[in-house]
Design a protein around this motif. Structure first.
Motif, PDB file in Angstrom:
ATOM      1  N   VAL A  34     -20.511   4.612  21.279  1.00 57.34           N
ATOM      2  CA  VAL A  34     -19.672   3.390  21.350  1.00 57.34           C
ATOM      3  C   VAL A  34     -19.338   3.573  23.142  1.00 57.34           C
ATOM      4  O   VAL A  34     -18.451   4.406  23.454  1.00 57.34           O
ATOM      5  N   GLY A  35     -19.806   2.885  24.179  1.00 57.97           N
ATOM      6  CA  GLY A  35     -19.566   3.199  25.321  1.00 57.97           C
ATOM      7  C   GLY A  35     -20.231   4.659  25.868  1.00 57.97           C
ATOM      8  O   GLY A  35     -20.910   5.037  25.066  1.00 57.97           O
ATOM      9  N   PRO A  36     -19.237   5.534  26.401  1.00 57.68           N
ATOM     10  CA  PRO A  36     -19.642   6.814  26.622  1.00 57.68           C
ATOM     11  C   PRO A  36     -19.294   7.712  25.473  1.00 57.68           C
ATOM     12  O   PRO A  36     -19.406   8.934  25.591  1.00 57.68           O
ATOM     13  N   PHE A  37     -18.700   7.431  24.336  1.00 55.94           N
ATOM     14  CA  PHE A  37     -18.048   8.140  23.495  1.00 55.94           C
ATOM     15  C   PHE A  37     -19.029   8.318  22.182  1.00 55.94           C
ATOM     16  O   PHE A  37     -19.836   7.160  21.824  1.00 55.94           O
ATOM     17  N   VAL A  38     -19.531   9.560  22.054  1.00 61.80           N
ATOM     18  CA  VAL A  38     -20.750   9.827  21.201  1.00 61.80           C
ATOM     19  C   VAL A  38     -20.283  10.675  19.993  1.00 61.80           C
ATOM     20  O   VAL A  38     -21.273  10.985  19.284  1.00 61.80           O
ATOM     21  N   PHE A  39     -18.890  10.867  20.017  1.00 63.78           N
ATOM     22  CA  PHE A  39     -18.435  11.789  18.612  1.00 63.78           C
ATOM     23  C   PHE A  39     -17.039  11.368  18.488  1.00 63.78           C
ATOM     24  O   PHE A  39     -16.258  11.335  19.407  1.00 63.78           O
ATOM     25  N   LEU A  40     -16.596  11.416  17.232  1.00 64.58           N
ATOM     26  CA  LEU A  40     -15.261  11.144  16.691  1.00 64.58           C
ATOM     27  C   LEU A  40     -15.007  11.827  15.407  1.00 64.58           C
ATOM     28  O   LEU A  40     -15.897  11.867  14.560  1.00 64.58           O
ATOM     29  N   ASP A  41     -14.393  12.997  15.456  1.00 65.54           N
ATOM     30  CA  ASP A  41     -14.001  13.504  14.127  1.00 65.54           C
ATOM     31  C   ASP A  41     -12.415  13.119  13.868  1.00 65.54           C
ATOM     32  O   ASP A  41     -11.695  13.327  14.790  1.00 65.54           O
ATOM     33  N   HIS A  42     -12.186  12.882  12.520  1.00 66.21           N
ATOM     34  CA  HIS A  42     -10.733  12.697  12.129  1.00 66.21           C
ATOM     35  C   HIS A  42     -10.212  13.867  11.308  1.00 66.21           C
ATOM     36  O   HIS A  42     -10.634  13.945  10.180  1.00 66.21           O
ATOM     37  N   ILE A  43      -9.491  14.653  11.883  1.00 65.82           N
ATOM     38  CA  ILE A  43      -8.656  15.718  11.054  1.00 65.82           C
ATOM     39  C   ILE A  43      -7.608  14.941  10.318  1.00 65.82           C
ATOM     40  O   ILE A  43      -6.329  14.577  11.081  1.00 65.82           O
ATOM     41  N   VAL A  44      -7.787  14.824   9.125  1.00 63.69           N
ATOM     42  CA  VAL A  44      -6.593  13.815   8.412  1.00 63.69           C
ATOM     43  C   VAL A  44      -5.196  14.517   8.138  1.00 63.69           C
ATOM     44  O   VAL A  44      -5.392  15.715   8.158  1.00 63.69           O
ATOM     45  N   PRO A  45      -4.427  13.903   7.893  1.00 61.93           N
ATOM     46  CA  PRO A  45      -3.049  14.556   7.762  1.00 61.93           C
ATOM     47  C   PRO A  45      -3.061  15.492   6.541  1.00 61.93           C
ATOM     48  O   PRO A  45      -3.514  15.012   5.517  1.00 61.93           O
ATOM     49  N   LYS A  46      -2.301  16.489   6.635  1.00 66.80           N
ATOM     50  CA  LYS A  46      -2.456  17.266   5.502  1.00 66.80           C
ATOM     51  C   LYS A  46      -1.256  18.337   5.738  1.00 66.80           C
ATOM     52  O   LYS A  46      -0.835  18.898   6.816  1.00 66.80           O
ATOM     53  N   THR A  47      -0.349  18.634   4.705  1.00 64.63           N
ATOM     54  CA  THR A  47       0.648  19.684   4.651  1.00 64.63           C
ATOM     55  C   THR A  47      -0.111  20.985   4.652  1.00 64.63           C
ATOM     56  O   THR A  47      -0.834  21.392   3.922  1.00 64.63           O
ATOM     57  N   GLN A  48       0.274  21.801   5.804  1.00 62.75           N
ATOM     58  CA  GLN A  48      -0.221  23.192   6.064  1.00 62.75           C
ATOM     59  C   GLN A  48       0.428  24.114   5.379  1.00 62.75           C
ATOM     60  O   GLN A  48       1.918  24.237   5.630  1.00 62.75           O
ATOM     61  N   THR A  49      -0.169  25.077   4.496  1.00 66.55           N
ATOM     62  CA  THR A  49       0.605  26.076   3.851  1.00 66.55           C
ATOM     63  C   THR A  49       0.723  27.444   4.440  1.00 66.55           C
ATOM     64  O   THR A  49       1.583  27.994   4.127  1.00 66.55           O
ATOM     65  N   LYS A  50      -0.321  27.671   5.177  1.00 62.68           N
ATOM     66  CA  LYS A  50      -0.407  29.043   5.946  1.00 62.68           C
ATOM     67  C   LYS A  50      -0.875  28.668   7.452  1.00 62.68           C
ATOM     68  O   LYS A  50      -1.615  27.665   7.450  1.00 62.68           O
ATOM     69  N   VAL A  51      -0.501  29.667   8.300  1.00 60.67           N
ATOM     70  CA  VAL A  51      -1.091  29.421   9.578  1.00 60.67           C
ATOM     71  C   VAL A  51      -2.530  29.662   9.877  1.00 60.67           C
ATOM     72  O   VAL A  51      -2.932  30.607   9.181  1.00 60.67           O
ATOM     73  N   ASN A  52      -3.053  28.907  10.308  1.00 61.91           N
ATOM     74  CA  ASN A  52      -4.580  28.981  10.834  1.00 61.91           C
ATOM     75  C   ASN A  52      -4.761  29.911  11.964  1.00 61.91           C
ATOM     76  O   ASN A  52      -4.189  29.564  13.250  1.00 61.91           O
ATOM     77  N   LYS A  53      -5.225  31.063  11.995  1.00 58.23           N
ATOM     78  CA  LYS A  53      -5.436  31.903  12.759  1.00 58.23           C
ATOM     79  C   LYS A  53      -6.718  32.199  13.307  1.00 58.23           C
ATOM     80  O   LYS A  53      -6.918  32.849  14.628  1.00 58.23           O
ATOM     81  N   THR A  54      -7.884  31.612  13.006  1.00 55.35           N
ATOM     82  CA  THR A  54      -9.318  31.662  13.446  1.00 55.35           C
ATOM     83  C   THR A  54      -9.631  30.480  14.296  1.00 55.35           C
ATOM     84  O   THR A  54     -10.537  30.447  15.078  1.00 55.35           O
ATOM     85  N   GLY A  55      -8.987  29.213  13.996  1.00 55.00           N
ATOM     86  CA  GLY A  55      -9.456  28.013  14.659  1.00 55.00           C
ATOM     87  C   GLY A  55     -10.870  27.508  14.496  1.00 55.00           C
ATOM     88  O   GLY A  55     -11.603  27.940  13.404  1.00 55.00           O
ATOM     89  N   THR A  56     -11.580  26.959  15.367  1.00 54.40           N
ATOM     90  CA  THR A  56     -12.846  26.669  15.332  1.00 54.40           C
ATOM     91  C   THR A  56     -13.981  27.759  15.619  1.00 54.40           C
ATOM     92  O   THR A  56     -15.156  27.415  15.317  1.00 54.40           O
ATOM     93  N   GLY A  57     -13.349  28.669  16.295  1.00 53.66           N
ATOM     94  CA  GLY A  57     -14.477  29.843  16.810  1.00 53.66           C
ATOM     95  C   GLY A  57     -15.093  29.448  17.902  1.00 53.66           C
ATOM     96  O   GLY A  57     -15.005  28.193  18.448  1.00 53.66           O
TER      97      GLY A  57
END
Length: 299
Positions: A34-57
């Motif tokens: 859409v125009g110059p946009f070629v990607f969209l991910d929606h990280i949906v709302p979520k209650t986080q129960t533990k800390v994410n230490k690894t990320g996307t890598g």
């Protein structure tokens, strides 16, 4: 001016990473851009129960700008050009991958607040060929630096993440005509804006149903509109506030060849992107050095 007509609507596909629940909204079976946009991910709302230490890598990109818009949470960014930042709720991480970079992101709940909700979007913005050949660049924008205005009559507010609207102007560079708006409407409110010919426009409804140009759409719907000049009316008929993501821009006129984390203009350029990555041409992330540099500057 006539109202723009919807071309199609669709829902995203699950594309989870670790504990993050993600829906891939763009590309989809109807549209690659859409125009110059070629990607969209929606990280949906979520209650986080533990800390994410690894990320996307750690992973490479070339030929695009990545944009992470954090609704709720904090996003830690590293890249092989030496950039490091932690951006919190309401903020934006923007990275021009240019001629090649490796980056890593970790999304967690906002340590400054009592909320343990994580909620975010990631976009890829395709770069013109000339910009794809340049060195990478990076911007970290906290929530209080994002341009925002209150809508008239207490209807809600509007943030300009990319591009401009009236007196508002984003700090993120424009390499073509492009826009990304977050519009928040109170219960019963409506908002109308207009677009000229040949501008590609899409809307996304992350959490609630809504009426767009007299058509009803569901939560999670991605809607693309025709390219004729016209208006788009957003209407919230819910009993609570509703958010709209509106984005697009001028059509990308150069060839688009995408594979994995690279978006280039030819198959040969894709092959070169992979070769230079595997040969170590994108550098490495020094996690501890980057964190230490920020800690030292605060001492």
């Amino acid at each position: 001016m006539n109202k723009k007509k919807s071309s199609f609507s669709t829902q995203g596909q699950r594309a989870d990473i670790g504990e993050l629940e993600i829906y891939r909204i763009l590309g989809n079976r109807y549209a690659d851009a859409v125009g110059p946009f070629v990607f969209l991910d929606h990280i949906v709302p979520k209650t986080q129960t533990k800390v994410n230490k690894t990320g996307t890598g750690a992973h490479p990109h070339r030929g695009i700008a990545t944009l992470t818009y954090i609704i709720s949470g904090e996003d830690e960014h590293f890249d092989s050009a030496g950039n490091y930042a932690m951006v919190h709720s309401g903020g934006v991480q923007w990275m021009n991958a240019g001629n090649g970079i490796i980056h890593d992101e970790t999304l967690n709940y906002d340590s400054r607040t009592d909320s343990r909700i994580t909620h975010a979007f990631q976009f890829w913005i395709n770069l013109p060929a000339a910009i794809k050949a340049q060195k990478p660049a990076y911007l970290a924008i906290e929530g209080n630096e994002v341009p925002v205005k209150d809508l008239s009559e207490g209807k809600g507010w509007m943030k300009v993440i990319v591009g401009s609207f009236e007196e508002l102007r984003s700090a993120i560079p424009d390499y073509s005509a492009q826009f990304l708006y977050h519009i928040h409407l109170e219960a019963g409110a409506s908002f109308t804006t207009e677009f000229p010919d040949d501008v590609e426009v899409a809307a996304f409804l992350p959490l609630h149903t809504a009426i767009l140009n007299d058509e009803h759409f569901d939560a999670g719907d991605f809607i693309e509109f025709d390219r004729n000049a016209g208006t788009i009316e957003l209407k919230n008929e819910n009993n609570e506030a509703c958010d709209f993501i509106l984005f697009g821009g001028e059509r990308y006129k150069e060839p688009i060849v995408a594979e994995g984390p690279f978006v280039m203009n030819s198959r040969l350029e894709i092959a070169n992107a992979y070769r230079e990555f595997y040969n170590g041409g994108y550098g490495k992330i020094d996690y501890e050095k980057q964190r230490a540099k920020i800690s030292g500057s605060k001492a």
